[in-house]
Scaffold this motif. Sequence first.
Motif, short mmCIF file in Angstrom:
data_model
loop_
_atom_site.label_atom_id
_atom_site.label_comp_id
_atom_site.label_asym_id
_atom_site.label_seq_id
_atom_site.Cartn_x
_atom_site.Cartn_y
_atom_site.Cartn_z
N PHE A 63 20.93 16.50 21.58
CA PHE A 63 21.81 17.46 22.23
C PHE A 63 23.26 16.98 22.22
CE2 PHE A 63 17.94 19.28 24.27
CZ PHE A 63 18.12 20.57 23.83
N ALA A 64 23.49 15.69 22.39
CA ALA A 64 24.84 15.16 22.37
C ALA A 64 25.46 15.35 20.98
CB ALA A 64 24.84 13.68 22.75
N VAL A 65 24.68 15.13 19.93
CA VAL A 65 25.18 15.33 18.57
C VAL A 65 25.52 16.80 18.34
CG1 VAL A 65 24.50 15.28 16.13
CG2 VAL A 65 24.06 13.30 17.58
N LEU A 66 24.65 17.71 18.78
CA LEU A 66 24.92 19.14 18.63
C LEU A 66 26.18 19.55 19.40
CD1 LEU A 66 21.33 20.66 18.93
CD2 LEU A 66 22.76 20.55 16.88
N LEU A 67 26.34 19.02 20.58
CA LEU A 67 27.52 19.32 21.39
C LEU A 67 28.79 18.82 20.71
CD1 LEU A 67 28.57 20.47 24.08
CD2 LEU A 67 28.23 18.20 25.05
N GLU A 68 28.74 17.61 20.19
CA GLU A 68 29.90 17.04 19.49
C GLU A 68 30.22 17.84 18.24
OE1 GLU A 68 33.13 14.54 18.77
OE2 GLU A 68 31.97 14.94 20.57
N LYS A 69 29.19 18.24 17.51
CA LYS A 69 29.39 19.04 16.30
C LYS A 69 30.07 20.37 16.65
CE LYS A 69 26.94 21.06 12.41
NZ LYS A 69 25.64 21.36 11.81
N ALA A 70 29.61 21.02 17.70
CA ALA A 70 30.20 22.29 18.13
C ALA A 70 31.65 22.08 18.56
CB ALA A 70 29.39 22.89 19.27
N ARG A 71 31.90 20.98 19.25
CA ARG A 71 33.27 20.68 19.69
C ARG A 71 34.18 20.46 18.50
NH1 ARG A 71 36.71 16.80 20.64
NH2 ARG A 71 35.40 15.12 19.91
N MET A 72 33.69 19.73 17.50
CA MET A 72 34.49 19.45 16.31
C MET A 72 34.74 20.71 15.48
SD MET A 72 35.39 16.39 16.60
CE MET A 72 36.17 16.17 15.02
N GLU A 73 33.77 21.61 15.44
CA GLU A 73 33.95 22.86 14.70
C GLU A 73 34.98 23.75 15.37
OE1 GLU A 73 29.98 24.39 14.40
OE2 GLU A 73 29.50 23.12 12.68
N ASP A 74 35.18 23.59 16.66
CA ASP A 74 36.12 24.41 17.41
C ASP A 74 37.54 23.87 17.34
OD1 ASP A 74 36.74 26.61 19.10
OD2 ASP A 74 36.85 25.22 20.80
N VAL A 75 37.74 22.65 16.83
CA VAL A 75 39.05 22.03 16.80
C VAL A 75 40.07 22.88 16.05
CG1 VAL A 75 40.35 20.05 15.90
CG2 VAL A 75 38.28 19.68 17.24
N PRO A 76 39.77 23.38 14.83
CA PRO A 76 40.77 24.19 14.14
C PRO A 76 41.19 25.44 14.93
CG PRO A 76 39.06 23.53 12.60
CD PRO A 76 38.61 23.14 13.98
N GLY A 77 40.23 26.09 15.56
CA GLY A 77 40.55 27.27 16.37
C GLY A 77 41.47 26.93 17.53
N ARG A 78 41.20 25.82 18.18
CA ARG A 78 42.05 25.40 19.30
C ARG A 78 43.43 25.01 18.81
NH1 ARG A 78 38.96 20.91 22.31
NH2 ARG A 78 38.22 20.60 20.22
N MET A 79 43.50 24.36 17.64
CA MET A 79 44.80 23.96 17.08
C MET A 79 45.64 25.19 16.76
SD MET A 79 43.84 20.69 14.69
CE MET A 79 45.47 20.62 13.98
N ILE A 80 45.01 26.21 16.19
CA ILE A 80 45.74 27.44 15.86
C ILE A 80 46.29 28.08 17.14
CG2 ILE A 80 45.43 29.81 15.04
CD1 ILE A 80 43.49 28.62 12.91
N LYS A 81 45.46 28.14 18.19
CA LYS A 81 45.92 28.71 19.46
C LYS A 81 47.08 27.90 20.04
CE LYS A 81 41.57 30.88 20.75
NZ LYS A 81 40.42 30.85 21.63
N ASP A 82 46.98 26.57 19.96
CA ASP A 82 48.05 25.72 20.48
C ASP A 82 49.34 25.93 19.70
OD1 ASP A 82 46.31 24.67 22.34
OD2 ASP A 82 45.99 22.77 21.27
N ILE A 83 49.24 26.03 18.39
CA ILE A 83 50.42 26.25 17.54
C ILE A 83 51.03 27.62 17.86
CG2 ILE A 83 51.19 26.64 15.16
CD1 ILE A 83 49.16 24.43 14.36
N GLN A 84 50.19 28.64 18.02
CA GLN A 84 50.70 29.97 18.37
C GLN A 84 51.41 29.94 19.71
OE1 GLN A 84 47.03 32.16 18.02
NE2 GLN A 84 47.48 32.82 15.92
N GLN A 85 50.85 29.22 20.67
CA GLN A 85 51.47 29.11 21.99
C GLN A 85 52.82 28.39 21.90
OE1 GLN A 85 50.61 30.53 24.82
NE2 GLN A 85 52.25 29.61 25.97
N LEU A 86 52.86 27.31 21.13
CA LEU A 86 54.12 26.58 20.95
C LEU A 86 55.16 27.47 20.25
CD1 LEU A 86 52.81 23.07 19.91
CD2 LEU A 86 54.04 23.64 22.01
N ASP A 87 54.73 28.23 19.27
CA ASP A 87 55.63 29.13 18.55
C ASP A 87 56.20 30.18 19.51
OD1 ASP A 87 56.89 30.14 16.18
OD2 ASP A 87 55.39 31.76 16.16
#
Length: 99
Positions: A63-87
């Motif tokens: 379960f920890a591996v699945l959770l980490e994998k899901a978190r890592m897959e979400d990183v690009p989406g979060r980065m895009i939102k952060d960049i949009q907010q900064l913009d």
Amino acid sequence: MDDGKYLCNFTILDRKLAYRLYPEEESMMRNAVRNISDKLAELKQRHSLRDNQEALTVVLIQFAVLLEKARMEDVPGRMIKDIQQLDKQLDEYLESDAI
């Protein structure tokens, strides 16, 4: 003091457990318990494990591996939102500074 929580009983590996939770959390808790129980049953069928503690440890790692994998897959989406907010903040700053 009533905090809105109630006692939810469930069983994992023939162990009866009780957990205080809000009514809206019950479905998630029961799904989690069902997933854990399913994984444990699958492990017991496929592998010879020494005891329940070893089985629980393996399931916890899975379960920890699945959770980490899901978190890592979400990183690009979060980065895009952060960049949009900064913009947006930069645009607001430039507009307010130009006046």
